[in-house]
Design a protein around this motif. Structure first.
Motif, PDB file in Angstrom:
ATOM      1  N   ASN A  46      -1.408  -3.672  -0.795  1.00  0.00           N
ATOM      2  CA  ASN A  46      -1.033  -2.507  -1.589  1.00  0.00           C
ATOM      3  C   ASN A  46      -2.234  -1.965  -2.358  1.00  0.00           C
ATOM      4  OD1 ASN A  46       1.567  -2.911  -0.754  1.00  0.00           O
ATOM      5  ND2 ASN A  46       2.226  -3.906  -2.632  1.00  0.00           N
ATOM      6  N   CYS A  47      -2.197  -0.666  -2.638  1.00  0.00           N
ATOM      7  CA  CYS A  47      -3.240  -0.055  -3.463  1.00  0.00           C
ATOM      8  C   CYS A  47      -3.185  -0.664  -4.859  1.00  0.00           C
ATOM      9  CB  CYS A  47      -3.022   1.452  -3.534  1.00  0.00           C
ATOM     10  SG  CYS A  47      -4.115   2.276  -4.701  1.00  0.00           S
ATOM     11  N   PRO A  48      -4.315  -1.155  -5.371  1.00  0.00           N
ATOM     12  CA  PRO A  48      -4.313  -1.779  -6.706  1.00  0.00           C
ATOM     13  C   PRO A  48      -4.072  -0.760  -7.821  1.00  0.00           C
ATOM     14  CG  PRO A  48      -6.542  -1.631  -5.851  1.00  0.00           C
ATOM     15  CD  PRO A  48      -5.632  -1.171  -4.750  1.00  0.00           C
ATOM     16  N   LYS A  49      -4.246   0.512  -7.507  1.00  0.00           N
ATOM     17  CA  LYS A  49      -4.103   1.562  -8.523  1.00  0.00           C
ATOM     18  C   LYS A  49      -2.649   2.015  -8.658  1.00  0.00           C
ATOM     19  CE  LYS A  49      -6.561   3.813 -11.418  1.00  0.00           C
ATOM     20  NZ  LYS A  49      -7.466   3.146 -12.355  1.00  0.00           N
ATOM     21  N   CYS A  50      -2.041   2.385  -7.538  1.00  0.00           N
ATOM     22  CA  CYS A  50      -0.689   2.953  -7.595  1.00  0.00           C
ATOM     23  C   CYS A  50       0.373   2.013  -7.054  1.00  0.00           C
ATOM     24  CB  CYS A  50      -0.641   4.273  -6.842  1.00  0.00           C
ATOM     25  SG  CYS A  50      -0.878   4.104  -5.064  1.00  0.00           S
ATOM     26  N   GLY A  51      -0.028   0.963  -6.336  1.00  0.00           N
ATOM     27  CA  GLY A  51       0.926  -0.016  -5.850  1.00  0.00           C
ATOM     28  C   GLY A  51       1.578   0.346  -4.530  1.00  0.00           C
ATOM     29  N   GLN A  97      -6.958   1.997   3.124  1.00  0.00           N
ATOM     30  CA  GLN A  97      -7.147   3.105   2.195  1.00  0.00           C
ATOM     31  C   GLN A  97      -5.794   3.559   1.661  1.00  0.00           C
ATOM     32  OE1 GLN A  97      -9.125   6.131   4.648  1.00  0.00           O
ATOM     33  NE2 GLN A  97      -7.241   7.306   4.686  1.00  0.00           N
ATOM     34  N   CYS A  98      -5.817   4.135   0.461  1.00  0.00           N
ATOM     35  CA  CYS A  98      -4.591   4.590  -0.176  1.00  0.00           C
ATOM     36  C   CYS A  98      -4.101   5.866   0.504  1.00  0.00           C
ATOM     37  CB  CYS A  98      -4.827   4.843  -1.669  1.00  0.00           C
ATOM     38  SG  CYS A  98      -3.311   5.327  -2.510  1.00  0.00           S
ATOM     39  N   ARG A  99      -2.776   5.954   0.697  1.00  0.00           N
ATOM     40  CA  ARG A  99      -2.219   7.141   1.345  1.00  0.00           C
ATOM     41  C   ARG A  99      -1.312   7.920   0.393  1.00  0.00           C
ATOM     42  NH1 ARG A  99       2.982   5.577   3.459  1.00  0.00           N
ATOM     43  NH2 ARG A  99       3.298   3.364   3.212  1.00  0.00           N
ATOM     44  N   ASN A 100      -1.458   7.657  -0.878  1.00  0.00           N
ATOM     45  CA  ASN A 100      -0.660   8.360  -1.880  1.00  0.00           C
ATOM     46  C   ASN A 100      -1.469   9.524  -2.453  1.00  0.00           C
ATOM     47  OD1 ASN A 100       0.842   9.186  -4.044  1.00  0.00           O
ATOM     48  ND2 ASN A 100       0.746   7.249  -5.155  1.00  0.00           N
ATOM     49  N   PRO A 101      -1.077  10.769  -2.147  1.00  0.00           N
ATOM     50  CA  PRO A 101      -1.852  11.937  -2.613  1.00  0.00           C
ATOM     51  C   PRO A 101      -1.909  12.056  -4.130  1.00  0.00           C
ATOM     52  CG  PRO A 101      -0.159  12.581  -1.010  1.00  0.00           C
ATOM     53  CD  PRO A 101       0.108  11.155  -1.376  1.00  0.00           C
ATOM     54  N   GLN A 102      -0.954  11.397  -4.831  1.00  0.00           N
ATOM     55  CA  GLN A 102      -0.930  11.446  -6.294  1.00  0.00           C
ATOM     56  C   GLN A 102      -1.939  10.477  -6.917  1.00  0.00           C
ATOM     57  OE1 GLN A 102       1.397  13.726  -7.365  1.00  0.00           O
ATOM     58  NE2 GLN A 102       1.882  13.920  -5.190  1.00  0.00           N
ATOM     59  N   CYS A 103      -2.508   9.612  -6.076  1.00  0.00           N
ATOM     60  CA  CYS A 103      -3.341   8.538  -6.602  1.00  0.00           C
ATOM     61  C   CYS A 103      -4.813   8.936  -6.559  1.00  0.00           C
ATOM     62  CB  CYS A 103      -3.113   7.281  -5.760  1.00  0.00           C
ATOM     63  SG  CYS A 103      -4.125   5.871  -6.251  1.00  0.00           S
ATOM     64  N   GLU A 104      -5.560   8.484  -7.544  1.00  0.00           N
ATOM     65  CA  GLU A 104      -6.997   8.817  -7.570  1.00  0.00           C
ATOM     66  C   GLU A 104      -7.765   8.113  -6.458  1.00  0.00           C
ATOM     67  OE1 GLU A 104      -9.314   6.104 -10.683  1.00  0.00           O
ATOM     68  OE2 GLU A 104      -7.614   7.100 -11.641  1.00  0.00           O
ATOM     69  N   LYS A 105      -7.143   7.087  -5.858  1.00  0.00           N
ATOM     70  CA  LYS A 105      -7.778   6.362  -4.748  1.00  0.00           C
ATOM     71  C   LYS A 105      -7.382   6.934  -3.384  1.00  0.00           C
ATOM     72  CE  LYS A 105      -9.922   2.761  -6.718  1.00  0.00           C
ATOM     73  NZ  LYS A 105     -11.370   2.554  -6.556  1.00  0.00           N
ATOM     74  N   PHE A 106      -6.673   8.050  -3.384  1.00  0.00           N
ATOM     75  CA  PHE A 106      -6.201   8.650  -2.142  1.00  0.00           C
ATOM     76  C   PHE A 106      -7.366   8.895  -1.177  1.00  0.00           C
ATOM     77  CE2 PHE A 106      -5.142  12.666   0.221  1.00  0.00           C
ATOM     78  CZ  PHE A 106      -4.210  12.087   1.070  1.00  0.00           C
TER      79      PHE A 106
HETATM   80 ZN   LIG Z   1      -3.217   4.414  -4.638  1.00  0.00          ZN
END
Ligand SMILES: [Zn+2]
Length: 62
Positions: free
Chosen positions: A2-7, A38-47
């Protein structure tokens, strides 16, 4: 993973193989598949950015 930023569950963006133990004949050679996430959440800064790697040991056929 999981993305450590947004989960959110991260997606695999790349994969490659790597070998360890080549340098010395005493260390057993191990083959790993390295997955890059890689993060696939467009709301996340790690996108779209790498959030981690996972190493999976592969069996070497003798
Ligand atoms: Zn994320």
């Amino acid at each position: 993973m999981n993305c450590p930023k947004c989960g959110m569950e991260a997606m695999i963006s790349a994969s490659h193989n790597t070998v360890t133990g080549d340098a010395s004949p005493e260390t057993p050679t191990k083959l790993f598949r390295v997955l890059t996430f890689q993060c696939r959440n467009p709301q996340c800064e790690k996108f779209g950015k790498e959030v981690g790697q996972q190493r999976l040991e592969q069996k070497i056929e003798q």
